[in-house]
Design an enzyme around this catalytic site. Structure first.
Site, PDB file in Angstrom:
ATOM      1  N   ARG A   1      25.385  54.619  76.605  1.00 44.39           N
ATOM      2  CA  ARG A   1      26.181  53.898  75.614  1.00 44.39           C
ATOM      3  C   ARG A   1      26.631  52.562  76.191  1.00 44.39           C
ATOM      4  O   ARG A   1      26.897  52.444  77.384  1.00 44.39           O
ATOM      5  CB  ARG A   1      27.436  54.702  75.234  1.00 44.39           C
TER       6      ARG A   1
ATOM      7  N   LYS B   1      27.294  60.183  67.472  1.00 42.75           N
ATOM      8  CA  LYS B   1      28.634  59.663  67.697  1.00 42.75           C
ATOM      9  C   LYS B   1      29.029  58.617  66.646  1.00 42.75           C
ATOM     10  O   LYS B   1      30.188  58.546  66.231  1.00 42.75           O
ATOM     11  CB  LYS B   1      28.719  59.038  69.102  1.00 42.75           C
TER      12      LYS B   1
ATOM     13  N   HIS C   1      35.628  65.046  69.363  1.00 39.81           N
ATOM     14  CA  HIS C   1      34.627  65.167  70.423  1.00 39.81           C
ATOM     15  C   HIS C   1      34.869  66.498  71.136  1.00 39.81           C
ATOM     16  O   HIS C   1      35.379  66.537  72.256  1.00 39.81           O
ATOM     17  CB  HIS C   1      34.789  63.973  71.374  1.00 39.81           C
TER      18      HIS C   1
ATOM     19  N   GLY D   1      31.712  68.772  81.795  1.00 39.17           N
ATOM     20  CA  GLY D   1      31.586  70.214  81.684  1.00 39.17           C
ATOM     21  C   GLY D   1      31.679  70.765  80.278  1.00 39.17           C
ATOM     22  O   GLY D   1      31.753  71.989  80.098  1.00 39.17           O
TER      23      GLY D   1
ATOM     24  N   ASN E   1      28.452  72.692  79.536  1.00 45.75           N
ATOM     25  CA  ASN E   1      28.430  73.877  80.396  1.00 45.75           C
ATOM     26  C   ASN E   1      29.387  74.959  79.884  1.00 45.75           C
ATOM     27  O   ASN E   1      29.077  76.153  79.936  1.00 45.75           O
ATOM     28  CB  ASN E   1      28.790  73.511  81.836  1.00 45.75           C
TER      29      ASN E   1
ATOM     30  N   SER F   1      20.202  61.062  82.340  1.00 42.10           N
ATOM     31  CA  SER F   1      19.007  61.576  81.668  1.00 42.10           C
ATOM     32  C   SER F   1      19.397  62.685  80.705  1.00 42.10           C
ATOM     33  O   SER F   1      20.397  63.375  80.895  1.00 42.10           O
ATOM     34  CB  SER F   1      18.003  62.087  82.700  1.00 42.10           C
ATOM     35  N   ARG F   2      18.575  62.864  79.661  1.00 46.45           N
ATOM     36  CA  ARG F   2      18.975  63.745  78.567  1.00 46.45           C
ATOM     37  C   ARG F   2      17.872  64.684  78.118  1.00 46.45           C
ATOM     38  O   ARG F   2      16.685  64.405  78.307  1.00 46.45           O
ATOM     39  CB  ARG F   2      19.396  62.896  77.358  1.00 46.45           C
TER      40      ARG F   2
ATOM     41  N   PHE G   1      31.728  76.940  86.296  1.00 44.71           N
ATOM     42  CA  PHE G   1      30.602  77.545  85.577  1.00 44.71           C
ATOM     43  C   PHE G   1      31.005  78.886  84.953  1.00 44.71           C
ATOM     44  O   PHE G   1      31.977  78.964  84.230  1.00 44.71           O
ATOM     45  CB  PHE G   1      29.384  77.652  86.500  1.00 44.71           C
TER      46      PHE G   1
END
Length: 587
Positions: free
Chosen positions: A74, A206, A226, A251, A254, A368-369, A495
Site C-alpha cells: 500500500r 480495503k 479491520h 497475527g 494467524n 509477498s501475498r 500461534f
C-alpha cells in the site's frame, strides 16, 4: 474469450457509468466479466502467454505473479479521501504538524488530476467490467460494486476475494511515480491509478470494504472494521464468536486460522481481515465477513505458524512476489524445512539459484501475498456465509509491542474500550511502503491506513454505538503476543497456544472472577491462564508494568492527541484519559 454478458445486460445507470469511462480511457475492447470458471482459466492463460505470471505445476490451478520493485505494498501517502469539506475527511492536526490519520484532497482537484491520468490510459488494452458483491448474496449486510480495470490479474484476484456474478503487454502494468488512490465517499466512488498491487487495485477490499463502507456504516448505524471473525468452542461444547482488530502483519490471519493446542478446544474461521457489524434484534452485535477470499502475507507462513492456511493455499491460488522452486512450487522465508533440499530457488526478483548465504536480499518480498478462496480453509465455520452474520461475544484489539503492554487485559467499559482502541500503537511492518524498521506507529483501531472519514467523528460513532437503547455490547480486550525479554526473544509462544489467552477471555465473558484491576485494565489473576505443558514461561514479565513506564506511555498518548487531534477528543475519551492518569498516580 467471449463473455456471456454484454453492455445491454447492464442496468442503465451502470451502462452509462461504463460508457462514460470507456470514452475517457479509450480501451480497444470492453469485456463484461461473468465470473465463470471458463473466464477465469482464459484470463490466467492470457497472463501466462504474455509472461505476466508463471504456472506452478506442482499445485492445482496456481499461478505466481512478480510485481515491479516499486509496486509491492500500500502507498499511504498517495491514498486520499476526497470530500467537499476537509473536516469531513480528516482531523485538523496541530499547526505545523502533518496529519497521520489520513490524507484529504478536494473533489475538484482529485477529479482534474485523475481526468488527466485516465485520458487514454487503456489504449491498446481491454477494459474489464467487474460486477461484484461484498458480503453473501442476498444478505442485508451486503453491498454491490462495479469495478473497471485493465488488469487481468485484478480480475482473477477479485474473483477470489469477492462474489462476482454471472500487441504484448508490459509484464507488470503500473506507473509507480504517479500513483493515486482516491475515494469519493459522497458519491460512493473509488478511482485508483498507477498501482497493480492488491491493496491498491483490488478495489473491493480495503478501498470499498473499509474506506467507503465505514462511511456507509456511519450513515446507517453499523461498523465496518479491520477485524477477523473467529468461532471458538470449548471442551463443554459452548461456542462463542470473537472479532479482532490488529494492524497488518500482527497475527490477525494467524489467529483467524488458529489450531488450538489445548485439548478439547475447536476454532473455526469466519473471516481473517474485515468485519461488518450490525445490531441484531436481540441487541447484540452480529458480524459478517464481506469477502470470500484470503489475501494473506506469505512470508513466515508454514505448518508450524499456520497449518490451516497451509492447508488452504496450494490450489486455486494466486501468489505475488514469492520465490519459485525448480520443481514448480513456491518458496518464501519460513519454508526452509518444508521444501526438498535438492530444488533450486529463483527469487521474486528473478535471481536464479538463490540462496540465503550468497544473496543479500530475501527470496520473497516481506509483503509477498497469497490470494486464496475462503472456501478452501480446512476449519471454515459452517456459518461463514450466514446472511445475518454471527453474534459477537468479545472484541480484541492488539499490536506488536515489545514492552510495557501486557499479554492481555480487559477494558473497564465501552468508553474505556474506545479509548484503548484510540491509543493503539504497534511496530511498523512491511504492509505499507511508507514505513520501515521497528518504529512504533500510532494505529488507532488498526484502522489508521483505512479511515474513510474524519477520525474524530469515527470515535464519536463508536461512542454512539454504545448508547444504543437495549444494546448488549461485547466485552472488549487488548492482547499483545509480542512482549520480548532482555535478549529480544518473544516470551509468549504464540500461534496455537494463543488459545490459552482466548480461554481466559471467554471465561471472563461468562462472568468468571479471574481478573484483578490494574491501571491499564483488568489482567488475569495469577495462575488463571492455563500454561500446562508450555515449560518455563515468565508470566510475571508478560504482565510487568512499572509506574514510570505507564507514565511515559501516557505522555506519548498525549503528544499524539495534541499533535493530531488538538481540541477534537470527544469528552468521554478525555475522561478516560484522566481516569487512566488517576489510576497510575495511585500505583
Amino acid at each position: 474469450m467471449t463473455s456471456t454478458l454484454t453492455l445491454a445486460d447492464l442496468r442503465p445507470k451502470v451502462r452509462t457509468f461504463v460508457e462514460e469511462y470507456a470514452a475517457l480511457m479509450k480501451p480497444d475492447r470492453i469485456y463484461i466479466c461473468d465470473g465463470s470458471e471458463e473466464e477465469d482459466q482464459a484470463l490466467r492463460q492470457q497472463m501466462v502467454d504474455i509472461g505476466r505470471v508463471y504456472r506452478l505445476p506442482k499445485y492445482e490451478n496456481c499461478i505466481l505473479a512478480h510485481t515491479k520493485k516499486a509496486d509491492v505494498a500500500r502507498v499511504e501517502k498517495c491514498t486520499f479521501i476526497c470530500t467537499a469539506k476537509k473536516e469531513d475527511a480528516v482531523p485538523e492536526p496541530k499547526a505545523g504538524a502533518q496529519s497521520k490519520l489520513g490524507n484529504w484532497k478536494p473533489i475538484a482537484e482529485a477529479d482534474a488530476d485523475l481526468q488527466k491520468k485516465f485520458d487514454g490510459c487503456m489504449k491498446g488494452r481491454t477494459m474489464y467490467v467487474l460486477p461484484f458483491s461484498m458480503g453473501p448474496i442476498g444478505s442485508p449486510f451486503s453491498k454491490i460494486g462495479i469495478q473497471l480495470t485493465d488488469s487481468n490479474y485484478v480480475v482473477c484476484c477479485m474473483r477470489i476475494m469477492t462474489r462476482m456474478g454471472k500487441k504484448k503487454d508490459d509484464p507488470w502494468p503500473c506507473n509507480p511515480d504517479h500513483i493515486s488512490i482516491c475515494h469519493f465517499p459522497e458519491r460512493n466512488e473509488i478511482k485508483s491509478y498507477g498501482s497493480g498491487y492488491g491493496g491498491n487495485s483490488l478495489l473491493g477490499k480495503k478501498c470499498f470494504a473499509l474506506r467507503i463502507a465505514c462511511n456507509l456504516a456511519r450513515r446507517e448505524g453499523w461498523l465496518a472494521e479491520h477485524m477477523l471473525i473467529l468461532g471458538i468452542t470449548n471442551p463443554q461444547g459452548v461456542k462463542k464468536y470473537i472479532c479482532g482488530a490488529f494492524p497488518s502483519q500482527c497475527g490477525k490471519t494467524n489467529l483467524a486460522m488458529i489450531t488450538p493446542t489445548l485439548p478439547g478446544w475447536k476454532a473455526e474461521c469466519v473471516g481473517d481481515d474485515i468485519a461488518w457489524l450490525r445490531f441484531g434484534a436481540d441487541g447484540r452485535l452480529w458480524a459478517v465477513n464481506p469477502e470470500c477470499g484470503l489475501f494473506g502475507v506469505a512470508t513466515g507462513t508454514n505448518t508450524k505458524s499456520n497449518p490451516n492456511a497451509m492447508g488452504a493455499i496450494f490450489k486455486n491460488t494466486i501468489y505475488a512476489n514469492v520465490g519459485m522452486t525448480s520443481d514448480g512450487g513456491v518458496f518464501w522465508e519460513g519454508l526452509e524445512h518444508e521444501i526438498s533440499p535438492n530444488v533450486n530457488i529463483t527469487s521474486w526478483l528473478g535471481e536464479e539459484n538463490w540462496s540465503k548465504d550468497h544473496h543479500n536480499g530475501p527470496a520473497a518480498h516481506p509483503n509477498s501475498r497469497f490470494c486464496t478462496p475462503t472456501r478452501q480453509v480446512p476449519h471454515l465455520d459452517p456459518r461463514w456465509e450466514e446472511p445475518n452474520g454471527v453474534p459477537i461475544d468479545a472484541i480484541l484489539f492488539g499490536g506488536r509491542r515489545p514492552a510495557i503492554i501486557p499479554l492481555v487485559f480487559e477494558t473497564y467499559s465501552w468508553e474505556h474500550a474506545v479509548f484503548v482502541g484510540l491509543s493503539m500503537r504497534s511496530q511498523a511492518t512491511e504492509a505499507a511502503a511508507d514505513h520501515h524498521g521497528k518504529m512504533l506507529l500510532n494505529d488507532p483501531f488498526a484502522m489508521r491506513p483505512f479511515f474513510g472519514y474524519n477520525f474524530a467523528k469515527y470515535m464519536q460513532h463508536w461512542l454512539d454505538m454504545g448508547k444504543r437503547p437495549g444494546a448488549k455490547l461485547p466485552k472488549v480486550f487488548h492482547i499483545n503476543w509480542f512482549r520480548e525479554d532482555e535478549k529480544g526473544h518473544y516470551i509468549w509462544p504464540g500461534f496455537g497456544d494463543n488459545c490459552r489467552v482466548l480461554d481466559w477471555i471467554l471465561r471472563r465473558c461468562d462472568g468468571e472472577d479471574n481478573a484483578v484491576e490494574m491501571p491499564i485494565g483488568r489482567i488475569p489473576k495469577p495462575n488463571s491462564i492455563n500454561i500446562e505443558g508450555l515449560g518455563k514461561i515468565d508470566m510475571d514479565h508478560l504482565f510487568d508494568m512499572s509506574k514510570t513506564q505507564l507514565e511515559h506511555e501516557v505522555k506519548d498518548m498525549e503528544d499524539f492527541f495534541d499533535e493530531q487531534l488538538p481540541g477534537q477528543l470527544p469528552v468521554p475519551v478525555q475522561a478516560e484519559l484522566q481516569n487512566l492518569k488517576d489510576r497510575i498516580a495511585k500505583m
